[in-house]
Design a protein around this motif. Structure first.
Motif, PDB file in Angstrom:
ATOM      1  N   GLY A  14      40.896  33.335  38.375  1.00 49.01           N
ATOM      2  CA  GLY A  14      41.171  34.242  39.480  1.00 49.01           C
ATOM      3  C   GLY A  14      39.918  34.838  40.082  1.00 49.01           C
ATOM      4  O   GLY A  14      39.836  36.026  40.349  1.00 49.01           O
ATOM      5  N   ARG A  15      38.915  34.023  40.278  1.00 50.97           N
ATOM      6  CA  ARG A  15      37.671  34.521  40.868  1.00 50.97           C
ATOM      7  C   ARG A  15      37.137  33.536  41.896  1.00 50.97           C
ATOM      8  O   ARG A  15      37.722  32.468  42.093  1.00 50.97           O
ATOM      9  N   GLY A  16      36.046  33.897  42.536  1.00 48.03           N
ATOM     10  CA  GLY A  16      35.463  33.027  43.553  1.00 48.03           C
ATOM     11  C   GLY A  16      36.462  32.768  44.665  1.00 48.03           C
ATOM     12  O   GLY A  16      37.077  33.694  45.196  1.00 48.03           O
ATOM     13  N   ALA A  19      39.949  34.258  44.173  1.00 44.26           N
ATOM     14  CA  ALA A  19      40.150  35.711  44.038  1.00 44.26           C
ATOM     15  C   ALA A  19      41.006  36.194  45.203  1.00 44.26           C
ATOM     16  O   ALA A  19      40.669  35.953  46.357  1.00 44.26           O
TER      17      ALA A  19
ATOM     18  N   PHE B 311      39.413  37.459  33.156  1.00 44.97           N
ATOM     19  CA  PHE B 311      40.442  36.952  34.072  1.00 44.97           C
ATOM     20  C   PHE B 311      40.770  38.023  35.105  1.00 44.97           C
ATOM     21  O   PHE B 311      41.027  39.168  34.757  1.00 44.97           O
ATOM     22  N   HIS B 312      40.779  37.627  36.358  1.00 41.08           N
ATOM     23  CA  HIS B 312      41.163  38.516  37.458  1.00 41.08           C
ATOM     24  C   HIS B 312      40.423  39.855  37.390  1.00 41.08           C
ATOM     25  O   HIS B 312      41.031  40.910  37.466  1.00 41.08           O
ATOM     26  N   GLY B 314      38.312  40.876  39.531  1.00 42.85           N
ATOM     27  CA  GLY B 314      37.971  41.362  40.869  1.00 42.85           C
ATOM     28  C   GLY B 314      36.662  40.797  41.374  1.00 42.85           C
ATOM     29  O   GLY B 314      36.074  39.909  40.744  1.00 42.85           O
ATOM     30  N   GLU B 315      36.240  41.302  42.509  1.00 40.21           N
ATOM     31  CA  GLU B 315      35.044  40.764  43.156  1.00 40.21           C
ATOM     32  C   GLU B 315      34.055  41.861  43.490  1.00 40.21           C
ATOM     33  O   GLU B 315      34.452  42.975  43.841  1.00 40.21           O
ATOM     34  N   PRO B 322      29.371  37.027  47.213  1.00 36.43           N
ATOM     35  CA  PRO B 322      29.950  37.406  45.916  1.00 36.43           C
ATOM     36  C   PRO B 322      28.898  37.303  44.808  1.00 36.43           C
ATOM     37  O   PRO B 322      28.147  36.325  44.759  1.00 36.43           O
ATOM     38  N   ARG B 324      28.167  38.081  40.491  1.00 42.00           N
ATOM     39  CA  ARG B 324      28.745  38.349  39.172  1.00 42.00           C
ATOM     40  C   ARG B 324      27.618  38.258  38.153  1.00 42.00           C
ATOM     41  O   ARG B 324      27.105  37.179  37.873  1.00 42.00           O
TER      42      ARG B 324
END
Lengths: 359, 500
Positions: A14-16, A19, B311-312, B314-315, B322, B324
């Motif tokens: 659930g990213r990139g 998302a 998991f999930h 966010g961004e 983006p 991370r």
């Protein structure tokens, strides 16, 4: 080589690209209720675009071009999709007739275009007199914008039309639903590319010079210049995590488009919550007969004032539960902001002196 | 006449020939609470450390219960009834809370269970909610401070010196602390209280002594002082307006610049819950929230010091891209600089010099162009930044640990600023810093924002938030729950949003 794997991993985590996040409405975009608090506007069938013509604001309303004083300026054979003015020239785009040019006496002086121009969503005359247009999609009419979004098309284009010679030049194609255009002081234009939620600067040679504003929490539409500098940018529909999720699910979208009526799609809209058949998220359930302003919504009213560099300065909102949604144009004239709302089908007026900076 | 339990007569303490305190006279009466106030570097800590046997005075005499004394170590002072709660925690991180409380009083055989039960009872009697079986290394700054205080009280001292005891405590913990101090006072214990929170000193003290530049300025009963008078004695000018924005005029907030940071649905366990907000260029974004609201954790995720949910999670988008980060290094390279709230633990290398610390910032950001350490550049850098941030020091080769809190913070800021930030996050930038340095740090924050830099300032001090912020984000239960513009914000509104 690693890209497909990265995509699978992104989808799993659930990213990139997977998302389903939406930029927040904060800073200058902090929600308020100012559109909802406006007095009743001019009722119309479907007011859409606006322009200033001989010192008076005009707006398009289905087949008619109306003045805010109530006079019918012109009537066309099919719905108008965009209008623009420059001096004595009036440009009107309609579904059937495409782009037409009129003089001060509303005499049709349209040249023979060397290319067919259709599905126009926005028009503007630059200071140099050039007429720029936005074609939302090469194959879908502006009223089918929701299908265009759900199909994730990138079939829009921006071009220039010479109103004396009839020469049409496509400046930039493969855009994600260009829905607004305005001339910049350097001769380039700013174009709102709705499906990418950004405003980009495009040169006359078709180069994307820069992204002027991105991460817009909705789909940007028409842009009008402010008399005192800066711009009014309308956001005709909001982004939401649910819609972002649906946009990342091709199988679901395909089935939805094939099997459901458009009003029942999980897709943004000019207005929502009108029928219990519409898709609904749990958070949008009415509690004690009241819909919370922060409830998930498929429609929203938002107009943003930006500076000359497209940095948002302030904004006016109609939130979930409101009706002044689907703002498609904002025209400032004599300290009054004229807004066309496809949601409530009204032309709203806002005295800017009583709002914000001039108060 | 009231007898002095502890008295210092014409005490001077010099370091490398420079006097930290000069000919200072100080008397602590029996059963009184005596506050010592002054800017960082005024000599408060030095004075009390002389009294507690940490330092031997260069000149002058110390009298305890009427007799001249010369304590050779803090342990000796403690055995004689003088206990000191240090500004920097002196607990053993690898031991439990109960073991730390017992440290110094160990018997040949110690039964752990008995140790824990007595520690539990003792901590409860102080109204301190600390688990006696927890390892000190796992405690937050506030809880560590509570253990420090408990340890001092446990030794049944006749004189207790508290050096900045409340800096990390919540309002409720402070309330219990003040009750405890008053209880000790009623039991006849004499207390020296050092704090930068002037309201606390005015609230709790019987008498106040003010030091400036290592010299005694005034000692008098608390009733003779008010806030402005204390500040003018401390710094020789009135800074109240500069720090608290009491200018009578509404400060004009800076217009919003480009969106530099966009946080979307960020999550990390139960600390950060699906939060979204933006940070804009050319503005100070104030972040307020109660301790445990998740504000520090959010910005640590952004700076790569903590990881978001796998998991999930966010961004985070920096200038639309983006990002991370799994470790802080790439974040620093991208220009995200986080200045920690716990400078002693995370902010600097305490055994290294000022110059080495500032230069380490340059090394951390890969901004040194040489293969080896360039000592000339290091010295030049230290010269420039100590001058720019007005770091009061004997020379740039002094160890950072020898500096006062405010000057340490300035070194930490210099270390951050040499990294050429594109986004600077200041977590509690003026915690444990004196009023003079607060005004200088505030000026610096304003200067940074004026140059177009996005500045995030996390603070628990509402006047600071209101004075500096162009917009205020309020945190509660791991997410931003409210945003105020500078014009809208008030202490009541912010606190209401943070609590309800």
């Amino acid at each position: 080589m690693i890209n497909p794997f990265a995509r699978i991993l992104d989808s799993f985590m659930g990213r990139g690209s997977a998302a389903v996040t939406v930029p927040p409405l904060d800073g200058a975009l902090k929600p308020n209720n100012q559109l909802e608090e406006l007095p009743e506007g001019i009722a119309g069938a479907s007011p859409d675009d606006s322009a200033l013509w001989h010192g008076e604001p005009l707006y398009s309303d289905k087949n008619r071009l109306m003045s805010v004083s109530g006079a019918v300026v012109a009537t066309m054979s099919s719905p108008l999709t965009a209008i623009a003015t420059s001096g004595d020239r009036l440009a009107i785009a309609s579904v059937d007739n495409g782009l037409e040019i009129f003089d001060a006496n509303l005499k049709n002086i349209t040249p023979t275009w060397d290319k067919r121009i259709r599905n126009l969503t926005a028009l503007t005359f630059t200071d140099a007199g050039a007429l720029w247009y936005c074609s939302g999609s090469s194959r879908l009419a502006p009223d089918e914008w929701r299908r265009d979004l759900m199909e994730m098309n990138r079939a829009g284009s921006v071009g220039m039309a010479d109103i004396t010679t009839g020469i049409v030049r496509v400046v930039k194609s493969r855009l994600g639903y260009p829905a607004g255009v305005v001339g910049l002081s350097n001769g380039n234009v700013a174009v709102s590319e709705a499906w990418r939620s950004q405003v980009i600067e495009i040169s006359a040679e078709g180069q994307i010079i820069r992204v002027m504003l991105d991460e817009i929490p909705g789909y940007p539409g028409r842009i009008h210049r402010r008399p005192s500098g800066g711009y009014w940018l309308t956001i005709f529909a909001p982004r939401s995590p649910l819609i972002e999720f649906v946009l990342r699910e091709p199988g679901y979208r395909k089935a939805m488009l094939a099997e459901l009526a458009p009003e029942h799609w999980i897709a943004p809209a000019y207005i929502s919550g009108q029928s219990f058949h519409e898709p609904l998220q749990g958070g949008a359930l009415k509690q004690m007969g009241i819909l919370k302003p922060w409830a998930p919504t498929r429609s929203y009213g938002l107009v943003v004032e930006t500076d000359a560099d497209f940095i948002p300065q302030r904004s006016f909102h109609s939130r979930s539960g409101g009706t002044r949604h689907g703002i498609t144009s904002a025209l400032e004239h004599d300290d009054t902001l004229w807004l066309t709302s496809r949601g409530c089908c009204e032309v709203l007026s806002m005295r800017l002196k009583t709002q914000g900076e001039n108060a | 006449m009231t007898t002095a339990v502890l008295e210092l007569r014409s005490v001077t303490k010099e370091f490398h020939g420079n006097a930290a305190i000069k000919d200072v006279d100080f008397a602590l009466h029996a059963g009184e609470i005596h506050s010592i106030l002054g800017e960082n570097g005024a000599g408060k800590s030095t004075l009390t450390k002389v009294a507690a046997g940490v330092y031997k005075p260069t000149r002058g005499e110390v009298f305890y219960q009427g007799k001249p004394v010369e304590f050779l170590s803090p342990q000796e002072a403690l055995e004689n009834g003088i206990s000191m709660v240090f500004q920097e925690t002196s607990l053993v991180p690898s031991l439990t809370v109960a073991q730390n409380l017992e440290l110094g009083n160990e018997k040949p055989l110690n039964r752990l269970r008995g140790l824990y039960i007595s520690a539990q009872q003792f901590l409860q009697s102080l109204n301190f909610e600390v688990d006696p079986t927890a390892l000190v290394s796992q405690l937050g700054a506030a809880k560590k401070q509570m253990v420090e205080i408990a340890r001092a009280v446990r030794h049944n001292a006749k004189v207790i010196i508290f050096d900045e005891p409340t800096a990390t405590l919540t309002p409720e913990e402070k309330y219990h602390f003040f009750k405890l101090v008053n209880r000790l006072k009623n039991q006849g214990v004499s207390i020296i209280f050092i704090s930068h929170a002037l309201e606390e000193a005015l609230q709790i003290s019987d008498r106040i002594t003010i030091l400036r530049d290592g010299e005694h300025v005034i000692t008098d009963k608390v009733a003779k002082f008010d806030r402005d008078m204390i500040i003018s004695h401390m710094v020789g000018r009135n800074l109240s307006k500069e720090i608290h924005g009491e200018t009578g005029e509404k400060r004009k907030s800076r217009p919003s610049g480009k969106r530099i940071l966009s946080v979307q649905n960020l999550s990390m366990g139960s600390m950060v819950r699906n939060t979204s907000f933006s940070v804009f260029g050319g503005q100070v974004t104030g972040v307020f929230g109660l301790i445990g609201s998740g504000r520090t954790e959010t910005f640590k995720i952004i700076a790569g010091a903590v990881k978001r949910d796998f998991f999930h999670g966010g961004e985070v988008r920096l200038s639309g891209k983006p990002v991370r980060y799994r470790v802080p290094k790439p974040a620093i390279n991208d220009g995200i600089i986080y200045v920690t709230e716990d400078r002693k633990l995370e902010g600097f290398f305490e055994t290294k010099s000022i110059a080495q610390n500032i230069y380490s910032g340059l090394l951390g950001a890969d901004l040194n162009k040489n293969l080896m350490v360039n000592y000339a550049e290091m010295r030049e850098l230290a010269k420039v930044w100590t001058k720019r941030l007005n770091v009061k020091t004997i020379d740039n080769d002094s160890k950072v640990i020898e500096l006062s809190g405010g000057n340490q913070q300035k070194v930490v800021l210099a270390k951050a600023l040499v990294q050429k930030p594109k986004l600077i996050i200041l977590d509690e930038p003026t915690r444990g810093v004196d009023v003079g340095a607060i005004a200088e740090i505030h000026d610096m924050i304003n200067e940074l924002a004026d140059t177009g830099l996005p500045v995030v300032m996390i603070s628990s001090y509402l006047p600071e938030i209101l004075t500096l912020s162009d917009r205020v984000l309020v945190y509660r239960l791991g997410r931003v729950v409210e945003e105020f513009s500078a014009d809208d914000a008030s202490e009541e509104k912010i606190m209401y949003a943070a609590v309800h």
